[in-house]
Design a protein around this motif. Structure first.
Motif, PDB file in Angstrom:
ATOM      1  N   LEU A   1       0.866  -1.341  -0.058  1.00 44.52           N
ATOM      2  CA  LEU A   1       0.199  -0.094  -0.004  1.00 44.52           C
ATOM      3  C   LEU A   1       0.870   1.059  -0.042  1.00 44.52           C
ATOM      4  CD1 LEU A   1      -3.099   1.026   0.704  1.00 44.52           C
ATOM      5  CD2 LEU A   1      -2.042   1.696   2.865  1.00 44.52           C
ATOM      6  N   VAL A   2       0.502   2.122  -0.813  1.00 41.51           N
ATOM      7  CA  VAL A   2       1.100   3.740  -0.730  1.00 41.51           C
ATOM      8  C   VAL A   2       0.045   4.433   0.131  1.00 41.51           C
ATOM      9  CG1 VAL A   2       1.954   5.613  -2.003  1.00 41.51           C
ATOM     10  CG2 VAL A   2       2.481   3.232  -2.915  1.00 41.51           C
ATOM     11  N   ALA A   3       0.377   5.135   1.242  1.00 37.90           N
ATOM     12  CA  ALA A   3      -0.363   5.987   1.930  1.00 37.90           C
ATOM     13  C   ALA A   3      -0.121   7.435   1.527  1.00 37.90           C
ATOM     14  CB  ALA A   3      -0.146   5.680   3.541  1.00 37.90           C
ATOM     15  N   PHE A   4      -1.270   8.210   1.677  1.00 40.54           N
ATOM     16  CA  PHE A   4      -0.713   9.633   1.341  1.00 40.54           C
ATOM     17  C   PHE A   4      -1.561  10.449   2.368  1.00 40.54           C
ATOM     18  CE2 PHE A   4      -0.509   7.815  -2.826  1.00 40.54           C
ATOM     19  CZ  PHE A   4       0.402   8.649  -3.275  1.00 40.54           C
ATOM     20  N   ASP A   5      -0.991  11.776   2.734  1.00 38.96           N
ATOM     21  CA  ASP A   5      -1.768  12.597   3.573  1.00 38.96           C
ATOM     22  C   ASP A   5      -3.206  13.080   2.870  1.00 38.96           C
ATOM     23  OD1 ASP A   5       0.520  12.420   5.360  1.00 38.96           O
ATOM     24  OD2 ASP A   5       1.308  14.107   4.594  1.00 38.96           O
ATOM     25  N   ALA A   6      -4.074  13.182   3.806  1.00 43.31           N
ATOM     26  CA  ALA A   6      -5.472  13.597   3.000  1.00 43.31           C
ATOM     27  C   ALA A   6      -5.419  15.132   3.043  1.00 43.31           C
ATOM     28  CB  ALA A   6      -6.555  13.095   4.222  1.00 43.31           C
ATOM     29  N   GLY A   7      -4.728  16.014   3.658  1.00 45.61           N
ATOM     30  CA  GLY A   7      -4.874  17.332   3.716  1.00 45.61           C
ATOM     31  C   GLY A   7      -4.033  18.199   4.673  1.00 45.61           C
ATOM     32  N   LYS A   8      -3.993  19.420   4.829  1.00 45.27           N
ATOM     33  CA  LYS A   8      -3.228  20.235   5.869  1.00 45.27           C
ATOM     34  C   LYS A   8      -3.711  19.801   6.988  1.00 45.27           C
ATOM     35  CE  LYS A   8      -1.206  23.431   2.791  1.00 45.27           C
ATOM     36  NZ  LYS A   8      -1.128  24.896   2.532  1.00 45.27           N
ATOM     37  N   THR A   9      -5.313  19.914   7.402  1.00 47.49           N
ATOM     38  CA  THR A   9      -5.683  19.799   8.819  1.00 47.49           C
ATOM     39  C   THR A   9      -5.564  18.213   9.262  1.00 47.49           C
ATOM     40  OG1 THR A   9      -6.843  21.673   8.408  1.00 47.49           O
ATOM     41  CG2 THR A   9      -7.546  20.641  10.259  1.00 47.49           C
ATOM     42  N   THR A  10      -5.173  18.073  10.306  1.00 51.37           N
ATOM     43  CA  THR A  10      -5.315  16.636  11.096  1.00 51.37           C
ATOM     44  C   THR A  10      -5.638  16.750  12.374  1.00 51.37           C
ATOM     45  OG1 THR A  10      -3.224  16.539  12.076  1.00 51.37           O
ATOM     46  CG2 THR A  10      -3.304  16.150   9.940  1.00 51.37           C
ATOM     47  N   PHE A  11      -5.968  15.585  12.976  1.00 46.81           N
ATOM     48  CA  PHE A  11      -6.560  15.771  14.416  1.00 46.81           C
ATOM     49  C   PHE A  11      -5.710  16.468  15.545  1.00 46.81           C
ATOM     50  CE2 PHE A  11      -4.299  11.727  14.238  1.00 46.81           C
ATOM     51  CZ  PHE A  11      -3.980  11.613  15.638  1.00 46.81           C
ATOM     52  N   ARG A  12      -4.184  16.380  15.105  1.00 49.86           N
ATOM     53  CA  ARG A  12      -3.492  17.145  15.713  1.00 49.86           C
ATOM     54  C   ARG A  12      -3.459  18.411  16.116  1.00 49.86           C
ATOM     55  NH1 ARG A  12      -1.261  12.447  13.253  1.00 49.86           N
ATOM     56  NH2 ARG A  12      -0.222  11.026  14.689  1.00 49.86           N
TER      57      ARG A  12
END
Length: 879
Positions: free
Chosen positions: A55-66
């Motif tokens: 699998l290749v994983a990507f970030d979904a966007g600039k905003t995260t739960f962090r």
């Protein structure tokens, strides 16, 4: 079958690839450099790891739960360049063609997806490999999980297991989170504790194991300032730990069972590769099983004889010859066998039979027995090492391919054969393996491979010569490149004498200088740290000393040379750091590096000249690179003291062309003012300063001349106003005016620049004075940066390439003149525009006459060529 799970951090790897490779685009104007780099790495992963699940994983966007914990998380990051943003959809399209699943999850990062799936694989006792450019993922390493982190762009990987981490970093995977909590991470804008760097954080964790225990034993921590920072920033430390912790139970909608991988369809991948312009990768995705029977069938069609003895009847006087050696450095490689093909048939001759045969030696040294070879220089060196001086070479397939396809980086026989429509020669790595697995196969397979390569050389010779004649390049091969190859072969075999004790003395002196500089830097910084670590240097410069931040990278502050150069007037620590780096490179690359490659039995260095590498035709040298000894630094110049004559009472004699590229420019552009300056032996930089600054000769200052010199040489390389402004430390507006005034003074040069670009757009290539070609398909690109680079290349290649051709011809002329005059003097090295010889002292007067005469009259230009010379007891003294 055991399960093998590979998880790739898509964002991290494509970022690495983008910044590691120059901007590229295909014929549709689509940027492809990041996708190309990612793909080369992906192909290697598929080959080496052979995953069952992928699998290749990507970030979904600039905003995260962090961000709900810390709004400034990842704040301060530079915006993704649009040239990279455009490549994400292209990469995902390519992954689809490979049948590789990719996934992203809103509010989560690629790290969290990888962390969750790696835990699943770990629990199932699968072998898991995580691939990223980010060491944050080291926290995932375990008995079953290995984290491969890219280094040096994407070309190399470092494999982290728990044991390796303890050995190298002195911490465990679990402690990575606590390490980040203490030291922070400027790339993610994680604050950590001020004043705590890698060294301090590691020391604390070695002593107290966890962040909690550090704070449970805060009273025991030594160092008033450290204890104070830990106390005042406790909340930051625990928040940083939370931010750095990868979520290993994220709410993903896939499991490891959903990402099984069964390989790809060649046709789908090939179609995408062709669309993207990845021609060089096509051969790596061909269906080897489908092609092998045809290749084997073709092999069976080739009838050849394994010679157990050599007779004169084998030779017709017009042979194709291949000397087979495995390994790049043919100065050290053993000859594995010889291929000979002629009208009578094909032969494989084992090395031990050929090299001890008087018949073979007589044939090889007979000038009337014509021979077509692959790589005449390599052939020459290999045989000279065995006391055979080959003569009668009339065709070199390697050099012919280079002249016909200067942009290609693979000129071996199988690659040439494929380019010319023949698929009946296996690549060497298919026969020998590659890397650590290289092996010489059993004789039948070896003989088969060598005979086929030689047969291909024999079959393609006429076709390649025809193409060269059609391009008006046949004379370039026959009169320039091939004679030069044989001279270079003799030069390489001869080598250059080295004074070992002098090199060792310089090493000791440099080490003392480095130690002194290190102490001076520590004094200015107020603490000791690893000078070679950007992660440690960055906080010292930009946090402690408060120097202005020029550039940030994903891993922190940039401390690259160009950044430090912009800061050298801000603090006295900077010039010392720059000098430390320069001297450090001198010590490692040129003192230690040269000592490693000196032949113990002769105290000589045998550099190898690359004759078929640069698109301008310039020679380069490797193992060691003797053309790049940094002579602007006095310590660098002194390294030349170690290069001495091989004979007693001999001297080193150096001759170099004065401003050859500017003289070539004057000739090609036919600018009246430039021609007059050289014909009247005027100082061209002073003349340009007079023209650009509108002053009289006696009013030209040293600074004006320096700036004029930068303009002169900048014009040769098609410099922009931005480039000139950076070189001179002036504004772009001033630089633009300089260039405008230059063209006003030398209108012929401006006309040449405009016309050569138009010619390149019309023909698709430019040529040197001797018809060397450089193809420029990018000159019609819709991308401004790509097109501009091609235009600058069109302007400077005829100048640089012609200068390279001139010195090559001068080497040939001088070599034969020395022979004709029966002198003992011999050419040792070519370094850009300079030739270095060694000769008996009694031949000095003759050399002072012959060398300038041959070099200055090797070609006829509209301006005189000028040669300066000097001589002495070492290369250093001959300056």
């Amino acid at each position: 079958m055991s399960k093998k799970l590979v998880l790739i951090d898509g964002n991290s790897i494509i970022y690495r690839a983008f910044f590691a490779l120059p901007l590229l685009n295909n014929d549709k104007g689509v940027y492809t450099n990041a996708v190309y780099g990612f793909t080369t790495m992906l192909l290697r992963i598929l080959e080496e790891e052979k995953p069952t699940h992928l699998l290749v994983a990507f970030d979904a966007g600039k905003t995260t739960f962090r961000h709900s914990t810390y709004k400034e998380y990842k704040g301060g990051r530079q915006k993704t360049p649009p040239e990279l943003s455009e490549q994400f959809p292209v990469l995902k399209e390519l992954l689809d063609a490979f049948s590789i699943k990719h996934y992203q999850l809103d509010q989560y990062e690629a790290d969290d997806i990888i962390g969750t799936l790696s835990r699943q694989g770990d629990k199932e006792d699968w072998k898991v490999t995580v691939i990223s450019g980010d060491k944050d993922l080291l926290q995932l390493a375990s008995e079953h999980v290995t984290v491969n982190v890219t280094k040096k762009g994407i070309s190399d990987m470092e494999k982290y297991t728990p044991d390796y981490m303890v050995e190298k970093m002195e911490i465990t995977p679990d402690q990575i989170i606590d390490l980040k909590a203490l030291m922070g991470d400027s790339s993610d804008n994680i604050p950590g504790v001020p004043g705590v760097g890698l060294k301090t954080a590691t020391k604390l964790l070695k002593q107290y194991k966890t962040l909690d225990e550090v704070y449970n034993h805060l009273d025991e921590v030594s160092g008033k300032k450290l204890k104070e920072n830990l106390t005042n920033h406790k909340a930051d430390a625990f928040m940083s730990k939370e931010l750095a912790t990868i979520e290993r139970d994220s709410p993903i909608e896939i499991s490891v069972d959903d990402i099984s991988y069964d390989g790809y369809e060649q046709s789908k991948v090939s179609a995408v590769f062709k669309d993207l312009g990845f021609q060089s990768l096509l051969s790596r995705v061909t269906d080897e099983d489908a092609e092998e029977p045809a290749a084997i069938e073709n092999m069976k069609d080739l009838s050849f004889t394994i010679a157990e003895e050599i007779s004169e009847n084998m030779f017709t006087g017009d042979e194709a010859l291949v000397v087979e050696m495995i390994g790049e450095n043919y100065h050290q490689a053993v000859i594995d066998g010889f291929g000979i093909v002629n009208e009578k048939g094909a032969y494989f001759i084992p090395a031990d039979i050929a090299l001890y045969s008087d018949v073979f030696k007589k044939w090889a040294e007979d000038e009337n027995k014509t021979k077509s070879v692959f790589d005449a220089k390599k052939t020459m060196v290999a045989l000279l090492r065995n006391d055979i001086h080959i003569k009668g070479i009339t065709f070199d397939m390697f050099l012919a391919s280079y002249l016909l396809n200067p942009a290609e980086n693979n000129h071996d026989i199988p690659a040439i054969s494929k380019r010319m429509g023949k698929n009946d020669v296996l690549f060497d790595e298919e026969v020998y393996g590659k890397g650590a697995k290289i092996r010489v196969p059993e004789q039948a397979k070896l003989a088969d491979h060598i005979a086929r390569k030689t047969a291909s050389l024999f079959a393609l010779k006429d076709q390649m010569e025809g193409q060269l004649k059609e391009n008006e390049q046949y004379e370039l091969l026959k009169e320039l490149e091939m004679p030069l190859a044989l001279i270079l072969g003799e030069m390489e075999h001869l080598g250059v004498q080295v004074d070992i004790s002098r090199l060792e003395e310089m090493g000791v002196d440099l080490k003392e200088r480095l130690d002194t500089l290190e102490k001076e830097v520590y004094d200015l910084a107020g603490e000791s740290f690893n000078l070679n670590s950007p992660k440690q240097l960055g906080p010292i410069l930009f946090e402690k000393l408060k120097l202005p931040v020029i550039k940030k990278t994903k891993t922190g502050y940039s401390t690259a040379a160009d950044v430090l150069e912009q800061l050298q007037h801000e603090h006295e620590i900077i010039p010392k750091l720059l000098l430390y780096r320069q001297l450090g490179k001198l010590h490692s690359t040129y003192i230690e590096g040269l000592l490693k490659v000196v032949r113990q039995d002769t105290n000589k260095i045998h550099t190898r000249f690359n004759q078929a590498l640069t698109q301008t035709g310039r020679l380069s040298s490797i193992e060691p690179n003797l053309q790049n000894i940094p002579i602007r630094l006095e310590e660098g110049r002194k390294i030349r003291q170690a290069f001495i004559p091989a004979e007693k009472d001999w001297i080193m004699f150096a001759a170099d062309y004065s401003q050859i590229e500017l003289r070539v420019l004057a000739h090609i552009a036919n600018d009246e003012k430039l021609l007059a300056a050289f014909k009247n032996d005027q100082d061209i930089h002073t003349q340009t300063a007079m023209d650009v600054f509108h002053v009289e000769r006696d009013e030209v200052t040293s600074n004006m001349r320096r700036q004029a010199k930068a303009v002169n040489f900048g014009i040769v390389y098609g410099i922009s106003d931005y480039g000139l402004s950076q070189n001179l430390g002036i504004t772009r507006k001033e630089a633009k005016r300089f260039i405008e005034r230059y063209f006003e003074s030398y209108p012929g040069v401006k006309t040449y620049m405009e016309e050569i670009v138009q010619e390149a757009k019309h023909k698709g290539f430019v040529t040197t004075l001797m018809n060397r070609r450089r193809y420029l398909p990018e000159i019609t690109s819709r991308n401004f940066n790509v097109r501009s680079f091609a235009e600058r290349t069109a302007m400077n290649t005829p100048i640089q390439g012609s200068a390279a051709d001139i010195i090559k011809k001068a080497m040939i002329d001088l070599y034969w003149k020395l022979k004709d005059e029966k002198l003992q003097a011999r050419i040792l090295l070519q370094v850009h525009d300079e030739l270095i010889l060694e000769a008996p002292k009694e031949e000095i007067d003759k050399l002072k006459e012959i060398v300038p005469e041959m070099m200055e009259n090797t070609v006829e230009l509209n301006v005189p060529l000028k040669v300066d010379y000097a001589y002495g007891g070492s290369w250093f003294d001959a300056k």
